[in-house]
Design an enzyme around this catalytic site. Structure first.
Site, PDB file in Angstrom:
ATOM      1  N   HIS A 170     106.187  86.647   9.427  1.00  0.00           N
ATOM      2  CA  HIS A 170     105.742  85.305   9.823  1.00  0.00           C
ATOM      3  C   HIS A 170     106.955  84.373   9.872  1.00  0.00           C
ATOM      4  O   HIS A 170     107.497  83.985   8.845  1.00  0.00           O
ATOM      5  CB  HIS A 170     104.711  84.782   8.824  1.00  0.00           C
ATOM      6  CG  HIS A 170     103.922  83.596   9.312  1.00  0.00           C
ATOM      7  ND1 HIS A 170     104.338  82.789  10.344  1.00  0.00           N
ATOM      8  CD2 HIS A 170     102.734  83.082   8.892  1.00  0.00           C
ATOM      9  CE1 HIS A 170     103.438  81.829  10.543  1.00  0.00           C
ATOM     10  NE2 HIS A 170     102.449  81.999   9.677  1.00  0.00           N
ATOM     11  N   HIS A 173     105.368  78.143  12.652  1.00  0.00           N
ATOM     12  CA  HIS A 173     104.479  77.086  12.165  1.00  0.00           C
ATOM     13  C   HIS A 173     105.024  76.256  11.013  1.00  0.00           C
ATOM     14  O   HIS A 173     104.274  75.675  10.240  1.00  0.00           O
ATOM     15  CB  HIS A 173     103.110  77.675  11.784  1.00  0.00           C
ATOM     16  CG  HIS A 173     102.468  78.439  12.889  1.00  0.00           C
ATOM     17  ND1 HIS A 173     101.496  79.389  12.680  1.00  0.00           N
ATOM     18  CD2 HIS A 173     102.685  78.424  14.233  1.00  0.00           C
ATOM     19  CE1 HIS A 173     101.144  79.910  13.848  1.00  0.00           C
ATOM     20  NE2 HIS A 173     101.855  79.333  14.799  1.00  0.00           N
ATOM     21  N   TYR A 175     106.755  77.245   8.318  1.00  0.00           N
ATOM     22  CA  TYR A 175     106.901  77.876   7.009  1.00  0.00           C
ATOM     23  C   TYR A 175     108.354  78.308   6.790  1.00  0.00           C
ATOM     24  O   TYR A 175     109.247  77.911   7.533  1.00  0.00           O
ATOM     25  CB  TYR A 175     105.909  79.031   6.885  1.00  0.00           C
ATOM     26  CG  TYR A 175     104.467  78.586   6.906  1.00  0.00           C
ATOM     27  CD1 TYR A 175     103.935  77.837   5.860  1.00  0.00           C
ATOM     28  CD2 TYR A 175     103.633  78.877   7.985  1.00  0.00           C
ATOM     29  CE1 TYR A 175     102.620  77.399   5.879  1.00  0.00           C
ATOM     30  CE2 TYR A 175     102.312  78.445   8.009  1.00  0.00           C
ATOM     31  CZ  TYR A 175     101.810  77.699   6.959  1.00  0.00           C
ATOM     32  OH  TYR A 175     100.504  77.266   6.972  1.00  0.00           O
TER      33      TYR A 175
END
Length: 371
Positions: A170, A173, A175
């Site tokens: 990931h 977004h 993070y």
């Protein structure tokens, strides 16, 4: 509605063979008590496999770092109990004939917008910022960075050992990895900072390289990326194809097989000033620039984007003609579906059999349920 056949063509990359091009998008559910996935989580994912989803990507599941999650019931991907739980998940998905990978995650310094839950230790990020000019937590030391890269690699190796078919990093977004990419949250003066997106990508490139070393050459690696941040929907990391190439190409060279390109609306062109209002989207440009496979995502089958859903806005089912057109021209390889699959585990099979009127309508209540 035109034929959906293009969605149901097989896809193969390295050791991953999929029956179709539909991916279940990773969606945070916060339904793993004490961070341990159990039978309810396994049944939830198994239902999507039974519903003909080609590839299931798990909700974000966090690496072995202090304060790596920002919600109390986000699952771990470390420790004997959590890994045993994930073994139950992948076995259930395989039993139903599905393919699956975990999304491996570190939330960085981002506060949850779902609750006021806080970790027991200070959060970490590149420069101790949650957003531009918004301090929170600690700036990571060289040791913190090295340990975090190692934790991503360990989680990916565990995924392969448990029998998962792929792993996704990931990096989107707002993070942790995305906080390194973004000049608004990365003010470092060392080798992990810099004025250009290429320089600020070093942390991600080293993470990908470590994951590749941990899983070997044939296990596919996905990385999820976005231009937008939850801290700023208008943020852009790459403002031109050349800048995008300097961002993505080093990750491809380090071992990324598939770029998962997150947009709020998949039909929006990435650089309309170059190829017009019907031009390539983010995933289309990523594929063109790198030659790698790509996944597109963003409001598939629905009338509104997911940001509105979290504020309780109602949405309705929408046609997928724009999606089919883009896939027929081979703009990207796979399409991730999120909220539509929360409300209807059999969305894919209903699309395949053209039972449009039988598709359940998404409601914000679906976000709070594990069905």
């Amino acid at each position: 509605m035109t034929s959906s056949d293009v969605l149901f063509k097989p896809f193969k990359i390295k050791s991953l063979e999929l029956a179709n091009r539909i991916v279940m998008a990773p969606m945070t559910r916060s339904k793993a008590p004490a961070g341990i996935p159990g039978e309810a989580n396994a049944a939830y994912y198994k239902r999507r496999a039974q519903g003909d989803v080609g590839l299931i990507l798990s909700e974000g599941t966090v690496i072995d770092r202090p304060a790596s999650r920002n919600e109390g019931n986000i699952p771990f991907f470390h420790g004997d109990a959590a890994l045993a739980g994930w073994k139950g998940v992948i076995d259930a998905v395989h039993e139903a004939g599905g393919k699956m990978g975990p999304q491996i995650w570190h939330t960085g310094s981002v506060t949850s917008f779902l609750s006021d839950w806080l970790p027991d230790v200070p959060v970490e990020s590149p420069s101790g910022l949650e957003a531009p000019d918004k301090p929170r937590g600690n700036a990571m030391s060289d040791e913190d960075i090295a340990d975090t890269i190692a934790a991503f690699a360990k989680a990916a190796a565990d995924a392969k050992h448990l029998g998962f078919d792929v792993a996704e990093i990931h990096g989107a977004h707002g993070y942790l990895i995305d906080q390194f990419f973004w000049d608004g949250t990365n003010h470092r003066a060392d080798k992990y900072g810099g004025k250009t997106i290429a320089e600020r990508s070093r942390f991600a490139v080293e993470t990908v390289a470590a994951v590749r070393k941990a899983v070997g050459p044939d296990f596919p690696i996905i990385i999820r990326l976005s231009q937008w941040k939850q801290q700023d929907y208008t943020a852009r990391l790459a403002t031109s194809p050349a800048e995008m190439e300097s961002w993505l190409a080093p990750m491809a060279d380090a071992g990324v097989d598939i770029f998962h390109c997150s947009q709020r609306r998949f039909w929006e062109p990435e650089f309309p000033e170059i190829d017009g209002e019907n031009g390539l989207n983010f995933a289309g440009w990523a594929k063109k620039i790198t030659g790698a496979a790509t996944i597109s995502v963003g409001s598939v089958g629905l009338s509104g984007d997911f940001i509105g859903s979290f504020s309780g806005e109602a949405v309705s089912n929408a046609g997928i003609e724009k999606l089919l057109t883009r896939m027929e021209r081979d703009e990207f390889d796979l399409i991730a579906v999120g909220r539509a699959l929360l409300s209807d585990p059999h969305w894919a099979s209903k699309i395949r059999t053209e039972k449009w009127d039988e598709i359940s309508t998404f409601t914000p209540n679906s976000l709070g349920e594990l069905v």
